[in-house]
Design a protein around this motif. Structure first.
Motif, PDB file in Angstrom:
ATOM      1  N   ASN A  74       8.508   5.051  -5.723  1.00  0.00           N
ATOM      2  CA  ASN A  74       7.620   5.409  -4.609  1.00  0.00           C
ATOM      3  C   ASN A  74       6.297   5.973  -5.114  1.00  0.00           C
ATOM      4  O   ASN A  74       5.235   5.692  -4.543  1.00  0.00           O
ATOM      5  CB  ASN A  74       8.315   6.427  -3.705  1.00  0.00           C
ATOM      6  N   VAL A 126       0.666  -6.308   4.431  1.00  0.00           N
ATOM      7  CA  VAL A 126       1.445  -5.351   3.631  1.00  0.00           C
ATOM      8  C   VAL A 126       2.680  -5.988   3.004  1.00  0.00           C
ATOM      9  O   VAL A 126       3.338  -5.385   2.177  1.00  0.00           O
ATOM     10  CB  VAL A 126       1.878  -4.143   4.495  1.00  0.00           C
ATOM     11  N   ILE A 127       2.996  -7.212   3.411  1.00  0.00           N
ATOM     12  CA  ILE A 127       4.199  -7.856   2.883  1.00  0.00           C
ATOM     13  C   ILE A 127       3.873  -8.916   1.839  1.00  0.00           C
ATOM     14  O   ILE A 127       4.774  -9.429   1.175  1.00  0.00           O
ATOM     15  CB  ILE A 127       5.035  -8.484   4.009  1.00  0.00           C
ATOM     16  N   SER A 131      -0.061  -3.324  -1.527  1.00  0.00           N
ATOM     17  CA  SER A 131       0.544  -2.394  -0.576  1.00  0.00           C
ATOM     18  C   SER A 131       1.765  -1.714  -1.183  1.00  0.00           C
ATOM     19  O   SER A 131       2.479  -2.284  -2.014  1.00  0.00           O
ATOM     20  CB  SER A 131       0.948  -3.130   0.703  1.00  0.00           C
ATOM     21  N   ALA A 132       2.006  -0.482  -0.736  1.00  0.00           N
ATOM     22  CA  ALA A 132       3.142   0.293  -1.239  1.00  0.00           C
ATOM     23  C   ALA A 132       4.462  -0.389  -0.891  1.00  0.00           C
ATOM     24  O   ALA A 132       5.397  -0.402  -1.699  1.00  0.00           O
ATOM     25  CB  ALA A 132       3.093   1.707  -0.674  1.00  0.00           C
ATOM     26  N   SER A 133       4.552  -0.965   0.299  1.00  0.00           N
ATOM     27  CA  SER A 133       5.799  -1.613   0.701  1.00  0.00           C
ATOM     28  C   SER A 133       6.094  -2.831  -0.166  1.00  0.00           C
ATOM     29  O   SER A 133       7.249  -3.067  -0.543  1.00  0.00           O
ATOM     30  CB  SER A 133       5.731  -2.013   2.176  1.00  0.00           C
ATOM     31  N   TYR A 134       5.050  -3.603  -0.500  1.00  0.00           N
ATOM     32  CA  TYR A 134       5.254  -4.781  -1.343  1.00  0.00           C
ATOM     33  C   TYR A 134       5.685  -4.369  -2.754  1.00  0.00           C
ATOM     34  O   TYR A 134       6.642  -4.911  -3.312  1.00  0.00           O
ATOM     35  CB  TYR A 134       3.977  -5.621  -1.417  1.00  0.00           C
ATOM     36  N   SER A 179       7.046  -1.500  -3.854  1.00  0.00           N
ATOM     37  CA  SER A 179       8.372  -0.885  -3.900  1.00  0.00           C
ATOM     38  C   SER A 179       9.467  -1.927  -3.696  1.00  0.00           C
ATOM     39  O   SER A 179      10.524  -1.865  -4.330  1.00  0.00           O
ATOM     40  CB  SER A 179       8.494   0.222  -2.843  1.00  0.00           C
ATOM     41  N   ALA A 180       9.191  -2.932  -2.851  1.00  0.00           N
ATOM     42  CA  ALA A 180      10.177  -3.996  -2.631  1.00  0.00           C
ATOM     43  C   ALA A 180      10.390  -4.818  -3.897  1.00  0.00           C
ATOM     44  O   ALA A 180      11.527  -5.182  -4.233  1.00  0.00           O
ATOM     45  CB  ALA A 180       9.727  -4.898  -1.481  1.00  0.00           C
ATOM     46  N   SER A 217       2.864   4.105  -4.242  1.00  0.00           N
ATOM     47  CA  SER A 217       1.879   4.832  -3.434  1.00  0.00           C
ATOM     48  C   SER A 217       0.553   4.975  -4.172  1.00  0.00           C
ATOM     49  O   SER A 217      -0.522   4.846  -3.577  1.00  0.00           O
ATOM     50  CB  SER A 217       2.427   6.214  -3.062  1.00  0.00           C
TER      51      SER A 217
END
Length: 271
Positions: A252, A113-114, A215-218, A220-221, A256
């Motif tokens: 977001n 996810v990163i 991934s959403a976390s990647y 958004s980051a 997402s």
């Protein structure tokens, strides 16, 4: 009326208004042309004279033996992407890239996810990011060390391998549903185009990454890093200008949405 002339030094109201206006003008000029510019760390503001002239928009051609072009604070990408960059598939390059990519599998796989999934990614995008990590235009502790020692050919081979190792498909084919407004239409009131115009769905810009399945976390980051100026390897500050105008909710929503889109491969073995 006392018969005193209006424009006379004996008229205390005239004297007070004149000196008050002059005081305001002096304070404003000192603040705008000296104090505020000198608070900046850029080279063109160093010294009172430079600060005044820079604030006034005056060219520094008078400065002998000094360039009037100031270097960027951060390194910028030196890679120029065109529609023809790595557009032609090279089987030999793909084979060589596959061998090099064994080092990448630990991070760039579907379970992470990163780090972004690279299977089926745009070849020009992968090549540009590797080059930018190597030059310092984009920074990451892990990637900076990973690209050390790679030749330009190595980076091109890796890019072609990843581009040929998967087939990203659209959300409609997976039945995800309608895209959020920022993806489908953008935000015209803020001069923000839709994500689909550059990143696939409506059209694809040369060198722009496909976002499906990341991934959403990647995502958004990265958008937050562009907005804050922490990531600065986008040509012409295009992504920085877009990200600065996005709300947290729009970031977001886009992250997402793209995270829900899946790669056509289901075996989970792609790098």
């Amino acid at each position: 009326m006392d018969g005193k002339p209006v424009f006379s030094m004996t008229n205390r109201w005239l004297v007070a208004s004149v000196f008050g206006t002059l005081a305001i003008a002096v304070i404003s000029a000192a603040t705008g042309f000296v104090l505020l510019p000198m608070a900046q760390s850029d080279p063109q503001f160093q010294g009172i004279w430079n600060a005044i002239c820079s604030a006034a928009g005056v060219s520094r051609h008078w400065a002998q033996n000094e360039s009037i072009v100031f270097p960027a604070v951060d390194p910028v990408s030196a890679v120029a992407i065109t529609p023809r960059t790595l557009a032609k598939n090279n089987p030999d390059a793909v084979q060589r890239g596959g061998i090099l990519a064994t080092r990448c599998a630990g991070c760039h796989n579907a379970s992470q996810v990163i780090a972004p999934l690279l299977a089926g990614q745009d070849a020009a995008f992968v090549y540009k990011q590797l080059s930018d990590f190597q030059s310092g235009a984009r920074t990451n502790v892990i990637m900076t060390s990973m690209v050390k020692g790679l030749t330009d050919r190595d980076m091109r081979d890796l890019a072609q391998y990843f581009a040929s190792s998967g087939q990203l498909i659209s959300g409609d084919a997976k039945g995800i549903g309608s895209e959020p407004p920022i993806v489908a239409h953008g935000n015209p009131t803020k001069n923000v185009v839709s994500c689909a115009v550059c990143h696939g769905g409506v059209d694809h810009k040369a060198g722009a990454p496909f976002l499906q399945g990341l991934s959403a976390s990647y995502l958004s980051a990265q958008l937050s890093a562009f907005a804050a100026g922490q990531r600065h390897n986008d040509a012409g500050e295009q992504m920085r200008n877009i990200a600065r105008n996005l709300t947290k909710a729009e970031i977001n929503d886009a992250a997402s949405y793209y995270a829900r889109l899946k790669d056509s491969a289901t075996d989970g073995t792609r790098n």
